[in-house]
Design an enzyme around this catalytic site. Structure first.
Site, PDB file in Angstrom:
ATOM      1  N   CYS A   1     -76.300  93.776 -56.603  1.00  0.00           N
ATOM      2  CA  CYS A   1     -75.632  94.981 -57.100  1.00  0.00           C
ATOM      3  C   CYS A   1     -75.497  96.082 -56.049  1.00  0.00           C
ATOM      4  CB  CYS A   1     -76.358  95.515 -58.329  1.00  0.00           C
ATOM      5  SG  CYS A   1     -76.345  94.346 -59.715  1.00  0.00           S
TER       6      CYS A   1
ATOM      7  N   HIS B   1     -74.613 102.834 -59.213  1.00  0.00           N
ATOM      8  CA  HIS B   1     -74.368 101.505 -59.745  1.00  0.00           C
ATOM      9  C   HIS B   1     -74.553 101.555 -61.253  1.00  0.00           C
ATOM     10  CE1 HIS B   1     -74.837  97.414 -60.935  1.00  0.00           C
ATOM     11  NE2 HIS B   1     -76.156  97.503 -61.049  1.00  0.00           N
TER      12      HIS B   1
ATOM     13  N   ASN C   1     -72.275  96.224 -66.967  1.00  0.00           N
ATOM     14  CA  ASN C   1     -72.773  96.110 -65.593  1.00  0.00           C
ATOM     15  C   ASN C   1     -71.975  95.016 -64.898  1.00  0.00           C
ATOM     16  OD1 ASN C   1     -74.199  95.459 -63.240  1.00  0.00           O
ATOM     17  ND2 ASN C   1     -76.206  95.775 -64.173  1.00  0.00           N
TER      18      ASN C   1
END
Length: 346
Positions: free
Chosen positions: A128, A269, A299
Site C-alpha cells: 500500500c 492511504h 481500500n
C-alpha cells in the site's frame, strides 16, 4: 535527520535554479462493477452497520473475471496522460502487489497497450506504500535526467487475493488504479515534489502477507488454497499504521520547514476511515483538510492515494498552490510521505 529523507533544497527554499520533478497530470480508473455492503453481509457473516462503523466503507469496485491489473493501469494511465496535456512518457512504473503474472513484470505490457513503444518499464512492490515509493523513484529518474516524463501508476486488483468469506479483508478491499505523470521542471513551480520520507520494518513482515506463491513457499499440488489469500493482523496493522504515518508526516514537514498549520491537504492511504481520522487527530490536522474517498471505493492498496487525488481534483477540492502531504503505510512493513504544492491540472 531521518536517513530515508530526501529533500529538494531548491524547491523547499523556493529557489529556481534546481532541476525538479514536477507533477503534471493525474487520472483514475475504477472497474464498472460496484459491490455494496448489502451485497456481501451474508457472505462474510456480519452486518452493514458493522462494516460501515469499523471501516467507513459503503461500496467498492470489483474487477470481472476478464479484467486484470494491467487493464486497470491502462485506464488510469490514459487519463493521467490526457491530464498532462498528452505528453509521451519515456518511463512507466507500475506500483502493484497483484501483477498480471509473477513473471514477467506488468509495466512493459501496460506501456505497449498505451502505445509507449520502447519506454523503460518496471514494477514496484511496496504494497500500500507502493505509490509513495514510486513517486520517489520517478523523482530520482527525472532529476538525474534519465527520464523526461514518468508515468507512475498505482494499480491493484486486490479482490483477486482476498478470501471472499473473510470479514476483515473482503469488506475492506476494492480494485482500481490511479496514475500521475511526473516531468522535469523548475523547483519553484507548483507541483514540484519537495521532500520524501521512506522507511520499513521487516520484523512486521507477517502482519500483512500472502503466505504461499513466492520462493519461500511456492505453490504445489499440496498447497492449501487459503495460503494463496491475503492474511492481515488487523489490530497490529492499525497501531503501526497510525504511528508510522504520523511520524513520517512530521519528518517530511520538518524537511520543508512547514508547520502542521501550514498543511492545506492531507491525503493518506485509504486504509480505513478510523485510521485516517486517527492519523489526522495525531497530527492535529482538522478533518476538513483530510482528503478521502474510502466510503465509495474501499481500500485499493497502491491505487488508493492517486485515486483519491484524481477524485479530489475532479471535484475541485484540490486547489493550485495548496500545501499537500501524501502519506501511506503498507505490508513489509513499509511507510512513506511526500510534500508538494498542488499544481494546476487539466
Amino acid at each position: 535527520m531521518n536517513p530515508s529523507m530526501l529533500i529538494d533544497r531548491g524547491a523547499a527554499a523556493g529557489g529556481n535554479n534546481d532541476r525538479a520533478a514536477v507533477l503534471r497530470g493525474v487520472g483514475g480508473y475504477l472497474p464498472p462493477r460496484v459491490v455494496t455492503n448489502d451485497d456481501i453481509v451474508e457472505r462474510v457473516g456480519t452486518t452493514k452497520d458493522w462494516i460501515e462503523q469499523r471501516t467507513g466503507i459503503h461500496r467498492r469496485h470489483v474487477v470481472d473475471e476478464d479484467c486484470a491489473t494491467s487493464d486497470l493501469a491502462v485506464g488510469a494511465g490514459e487519463r493521467a496522460m490526457a491530464s498532462a496535456g498528452g505528453v509521451t512518457p519515456d518511463t512507466v512504473i507500475v506500483a502493484t502487489t497483484t501483477p498480471d503474472h509473477s513473471c514477467p513484470a506488468t509495466a512493459p505490457a501496460v506501456a505497449e497497450k498505451l502505445g509507449l513503444e520502447g519506454a523503460a518499464a518496471f514494477d514496484l512492490n511496496a504494497v500500500c506504500t507502493g505509490f509513495v515509493y514510486g513517486l520517489a523513484a520517478a523523482a530520482g529518474l527525472v532529476r538525474l535526467g534519465v527520464s523526461r516524463n514518468v508515468l507512475l501508476i498505482g494499480a491493484d486488483a486486490f479482490t483477486r487475493i482476498v478470501d471472499p468469506t473473510d470479514r476483515d479483508t473482503a469488506a475492506v478491499f476494492g480494485d482500481g488504479a490511479g496514475a500521475v505523470v511526473i516531468g522535469a521542471g523548475d523547483a519553484a513551480e507548483e507541483g514540484a515534489l519537495l521532500a520524501f520520507d521512506l522507511g520499513s520494518e521487516g520484523a512486521l513482515k507477517d502482519a500483512i502477507q500472502v503466505p504461499a506463491g513466492g520462493s519461500r513457499r511456492p505453490f504445489t499440488p499440496d498447497t492449501a488454497a487459503a495460503e494463496g489469500m491475503l492474511t492481515m493482523a488487523g489490530r497490529l496493522v492499525y497501531r503501526h499504521a497510525v504511528r508510522r504515518m504520523a511520524e513520517s508526516c512530521r519528518s517530511v514537514l520538518a524537511g520543508v520547514d512547514w508547520s502542521v498549520s501550514d498543511v492545506d491537504r492531507l491525503v493518506p492511504h485509504q486504509a480505513n476511515a478510523r485510521i485516517l481520522r486517527e492519523v489526522a487527530l495525531n497530527l492535529g490536522i482538522a478533518a476538513d483538510r483530510l482528503v478521502s474517498n474510502i466510503d465509495r471505493v474501499g481500500n485499493t492498496a497502491a491505487a488508493s492515494i492517486p485515486l483519491a487525488l484524481a477524485d479530489a481534483t475532479a471535484a475541485g477540492v484540490m486547489q493550485p498552490g495548496e500545501r499537500t502531504v501524501l502519506t501511506a503505510f503498507g505490508g513489509g512493513a513499509t511507510w512513506g510521505s511526500v510534500a508538494l504544492r498542488w499544481p494546476r491540472l487539466r
